[in-house]
Write an enzyme that holds these catalytic residues in place. Structure first.
Site, PDB file in Angstrom:
ATOM      1  CB  SER A  53     -26.414  -8.569 -22.401  1.00 61.07           C
ATOM      2  OG  SER A  53     -26.798  -7.443 -23.105  1.00 61.07           O
ATOM      3  CE  LYS A  54     -26.217 -11.293 -29.835  1.00 58.19           C
ATOM      4  NZ  LYS A  54     -25.999 -12.760 -29.857  1.00 58.19           N
ATOM      5  NE  ARG A  55     -30.520  -6.513 -26.757  1.00 59.16           N
ATOM      6  CZ  ARG A  55     -30.974  -6.823 -26.347  1.00 59.16           C
ATOM      7  NH1 ARG A  55     -31.261  -6.014 -24.951  1.00 59.16           N
ATOM      8  NH2 ARG A  55     -31.037  -7.731 -25.575  1.00 59.16           N
ATOM      9  CG  ASP A  56     -24.922  -4.011 -21.069  1.00 62.17           C
ATOM     10  OD1 ASP A  56     -25.569  -3.055 -21.484  1.00 62.17           O
ATOM     11  OD2 ASP A  56     -24.586  -4.643 -21.129  1.00 62.17           O
ATOM     12  N   GLY A  57     -22.124  -3.929 -24.607  1.00 62.15           N
ATOM     13  CA  GLY A  57     -20.421  -4.485 -25.946  1.00 62.15           C
ATOM     14  C   GLY A  57     -21.188  -3.467 -27.088  1.00 62.15           C
TER      15      GLY A  57
END
Ligand code: GLU
Length: 510
Positions: A260-264
């Site tokens: 997800s965006k948050r992992d990035g």
């Protein structure tokens, strides 16, 4: 052109995630591998989720990746328009034909009424389906006069798909996952057209895939749950369905859960192809392009997230990939994303492109920093540095390439710079001064001659020599670098370096 026609059908509800780019890539490759057509269709029926700039972002991202569509909003094509918001009439006609055949119906239940029923039942149990529709307010239970009256009074209604009355076993084949079986009774009577007269995803997607003669639907795993309904919809329309192929998920670097965006954010790597600035919040999310990735490195990395050639090879140009790509080498299980591996792909592509291909770009990067390197100098720098960097502009972060060092590795100086070292460097500098041609081989043979006459080992002099020239303990061949600097600069740096190191040592002794 063959009959192979595939499409990438994003909704412009935000920037394209790298998973979306992989879907586009696999579609593009499949089209190229079969001499087919790659269509870009914009699925913008959900006006509530429309995001300014998202469509332009999608086009730019695809173009950066080299995945330009053969048909779509920009190139046009005979099956347009390619934006669903411009195709409303088509969906209305399609849904009317289903109603006329008794395969869809109008439903007047209000959202509140449905919510009450949902609450009264066990959680997750109530659905609008073959079991319940006979007790609800729709054109199957109401007589036609009543229906007409409600409509003329302007009562809002949706059109629902009528799933089979009797439970059936339905099977379809997924090109990646094999046979998929389901019971028709698990499906609910999905809304095909909303009260505002706009189609839902399911209706528009199926109608357009048929109208646009799509032969293969290659899309992310998250759409697999929609496939059974789509198969029944095709059947209701009397159309053959395209071949489905549902791609594996892209997993977090830990291997647990969807990337997800948050992992990035947490891992310090981009999940988007290009920088994206959210038009509402103004927040910018980083993209691979702006980080310095070559598009071919990015697409190669995505290619290997779910596909393999059946052997150990990992490096593919996009043209090579197009020759070999096939759906039967796409894996079923999730593909773990590894940000280090992404950098590895970047390094491989940077090197494989060869120094000559980077001369212009390096000259520009250098110029932007006020460094005036001509083509030969750029070529020499690339020959020295290409193996040592991930991105082209990493080269310029090694400032000693274009200016004498001001910082010297203290730890190394302490360990490797002895009493006699300064004397050695001066002696060597004197010998180098005698050279007529300051080539790398001449510098090297002089260096060796010096070691021989003084009966010294390589290590005793080479590292101090490197420290004096660069301030650092590692890097390219110092003979190449000396030749690049030329005699004058080399000798100046050696003198300067010795002085700086001696000063450093003196201050340490205090
Ligand atoms: N509009 C859907 C999306 O945003 C398309 C899914 C499909 O390919 O059928 O991904």
């Amino acid at each position: 052109m063959t009959d192979v026609r595939v499409r990438f059908a994003p909704s412009p509800t935000g920037p394209l995630h790298m998973g979306g780019v992989r879907t586009a890539l696999y579609n593009w490759l499949f089209a190229k591998a079969h001499g087919g057509t790659f269509v870009l269709r914009i699925e913008d029926t959900d006006q509530g989720r429309f995001v300014e700039g998202a469509e332009a972002y999608i086009e730019e991202a695809l173009s950066w990746c080299g995945l330009s569509p053969d048909e779509g909003v920009s190139p046009g094509g005979e099956f347009g328009p390619y934006r669903q918001s411009e195709r409303s009439q088509l969906y209305r006609n399609a849904v009317n034909s289903l109603i006329n055949q008794g395969l869809a119906y109008e439903a007047f239940d209000t959202p509140d009424e449905l919510e009450t029923l949902r609450k009264a039942a066990e959680p997750g149990v109530f659905q609008y389906d073959a079991q319940s529709r006979g007790k609800l307010r729709n054109s199957l239970t109401m007589d036609s006069i009543e229906v007409a009256k409600m409509k003329s009074n302007g009562a809002p209604f949706v059109v629902r798909f009528k799933t089979p009355d009797e439970e059936e076993d339905v099977t379809f084949e997924d090109a990646i996952r094999g046979d998929i079986n389901f019971k028709s009774s698990v499906l609910d009577d999905k809304v095909l057209m909303k009260a505002d007269g706009l189609p839902t995803y399911h209706l528009a997607n199926v109608v357009d895939d048929h109208e646009m003669r799509i032969s293969h639907v290659i899309r992310g795993e998250e759409w697999l749950p929609s496939a059974p309904l789509h198969v029944l919809l095709y059947r209701a329309f009397g159309w053959d369905h395209p071949t489905f192929a549902h791609l594996p998920l892209i997993l977090k670097p830990t291997g647990h859960g969807k990337l997800s965006k948050r992992d990035g954010d947490a891992g310090g790597f981009p999940v988007f192809p290009l920088d994206w600035t959210d038009p509402k919040s103004g927040t910018t999310w980083p993209g691979y392009r702006e980080q310095g990735f070559a598009p071919e490195a990015f697409t190669n990395m995505l290619l290997m997230l779910g596909w393999n050639p059946g052997d150990e090879r990992e490096i593919f140009s996009i043209a090579e990939a197009a020759e070999e790509f096939s759906l039967n080498r796409v894996v079923k299980s999730g593909a773990r994303f590894n940000p280090d591996k992404a950098k590895w792909f970047q390094e491989q592509h940077l090197r494989n492109a060869g120094a000559n291909n980077h001369v212009k770009a390096l000259a520009e990067l250098a110029k932007a920093q006020g460094v005036d390197w001509n083509e030969d100098q750029c070529k020499a720098v690339l020959d020295m540095m290409l193996e040592r960097v991930t991105f082209l502009d990493d080269i310029l972060s090694h400032r000693w390439l274009f200016e004498p060092p001001n910082v010297f590795n203290t730890k190394l100086v302490r360990k490797k710079w002895k009493e006699e070292t300064a004397g050695y460097i001066h002696e060597l500098a004197n010998m180098l001064d005698g050279l007529d041609s300051f080539s790398s081989t001449n510098v090297e043979s002089t260096f060796k001659r010096f070691l021989d006459t003084r009966e010294l080992g390589f290590g005793q002099v080479l590292l101090p020599f490197r420290i004096a020239l660069t301030g650092e303990g590692g890097g390219p061949s110092m003979f190449d670098f000396a030749a690049f600097l030329g005699k004058e600069d080399t000798l100046n740096r050696l003198n300067r370096g010795v002085e700086a190191v001696l000063a450093l040592k003196a201050s340490e002794e205090k």
